[in-house]
Design an enzyme around this catalytic site. Structure first.
Site, PDB file in Angstrom:
ATOM      1  N   HIS A 154       8.968   3.522   8.739  1.00 18.64           N
ATOM      2  CA  HIS A 154       8.678   2.384   9.718  1.00 18.64           C
ATOM      3  C   HIS A 154       7.727   2.908  11.026  1.00 18.64           C
ATOM      4  CE1 HIS A 154      10.064  -0.056  12.929  1.00 18.64           C
ATOM      5  NE2 HIS A 154       9.842   0.238  14.137  1.00 18.64           N
TER       6      HIS A 154
ATOM      7  N   MET B  37      10.842  -7.482   4.092  1.00 18.06           N
ATOM      8  CA  MET B  37      10.851  -7.570   5.321  1.00 18.06           C
ATOM      9  C   MET B  37      13.036  -8.112   5.044  1.00 18.06           C
ATOM     10  SD  MET B  37       8.948  -6.461   6.639  1.00 18.06           S
ATOM     11  CE  MET B  37       8.770  -7.635   8.698  1.00 18.06           C
TER      12      MET B  37
ATOM     13  N   LYS C 100      24.037 -13.277  -0.049  1.00 18.40           N
ATOM     14  CA  LYS C 100      23.129 -11.931   0.039  1.00 18.40           C
ATOM     15  C   LYS C 100      23.969 -10.533  -1.101  1.00 18.40           C
ATOM     16  CE  LYS C 100      21.602  -8.567   3.516  1.00 18.40           C
ATOM     17  NZ  LYS C 100      20.730  -8.749   4.360  1.00 18.40           N
TER      18      LYS C 100
ATOM     19  N   SER D 235       0.593  -1.271   0.037  1.00 15.64           N
ATOM     20  CA  SER D 235       0.192  -0.180  -0.060  1.00 15.64           C
ATOM     21  C   SER D 235       0.723   0.994  -0.184  1.00 15.64           C
ATOM     22  CB  SER D 235      -0.975   0.118   1.143  1.00 15.64           C
ATOM     23  OG  SER D 235       0.129   0.284   2.365  1.00 15.64           O
TER      24      SER D 235
END
Ligand code: GRF
Length: 192
Positions: free
Chosen positions: A109, A90, A65, A13
């Site tokens: 946040h 996340m 990563k 969103s």
């Protein structure tokens, strides 16, 4: 026109709010790419509906990563993206992207940082019984939810309905994030 990539893992969103702010001219930038690390996440359908190009790729398909982030960094540079907005992404951003996009990665946040860091901030604040909730937009650095704050907004809520609180926080996020990005771009322009 600055090109933004939005990284998201879930609903998206906030991604949509950034796209809308760009198309309405409130944010003088273009969302050039949506990056999702969770195949099948609802944000992927949003990107399709909004006509925003996207990369959906699980980091598990890479050896490590930094390979994953190097791949993304290369794609972003090819597209001329110069700002990354995390929106419900996340994952912790690693050194590869942090060094390539130094001071050019932002996050939203759902708490008044430095209180309630981490993935379940709003629920933890609610369970704690706080009366003033909030949202923070901040630069991303190597610490969890710890980079310099760009903007914050607060919400006094004394109800007991977590769903209602979540809706209210989302509403605040959808106006705060585009404003904070616009402000950061203006400030940056002022410095050059
Ligand atoms: C938002 O609450 C944001 O603050 C947090 O993750 C949530 C993402 O929501 N980082 P959405 O996917 O943008 O709807």
């Amino acid at each position: 026109m600055r090109k933004i990539a939005v990284f998201a893992s879930g609903e998206g969103s906030n991604f949509e709010a950034l796209v809308k702010a760009c198309s309405e001219g409130r944010l003088k930038a273009e969302v050039a790419l949506m990056v999702c690390d969770r195949p099948g996440a609802p944000v992927c359908r949003r990107a399709l509906r909004l006509g925003i190009p996207s990369i959906t790729i699980s980091p598990k398909t890479f050896d490590c990563k930094s390979d994953y982030e190097r791949y993304l960094g290369d794609r972003l540079e090819e597209l001329g993206v110069s700002l990354i907005c995390l929106a419900g992404y996340m994952r912790i951003i690693g050194p590869e992207l942090l060094s390539r996009f130094e001071r050019r990665i932002l996050n939203i946040h759902p708490s008044l940082l430095p209180s309630f860091k981490g993935a379940n901030a709003l629920k933890e604040a609610f369970d704690y019984g706080v009366k003033v909730f909030g949202v923070t937009v901040h630069y991303v650095d190597e610490t969890l939810d710890g980079g310099k704050i760009i903007d914050q907004a607060s919400l006094k809520y004394e109800g007991s309905d977590f769903e209602e609180l979540t809706r209210k926080i989302h509403e605040i996020e959808h106006s705060l994030y585009p404003c904070a990005v616009a402000r950061m771009l203006e400030e940056e322009k002022g410095m050059t």
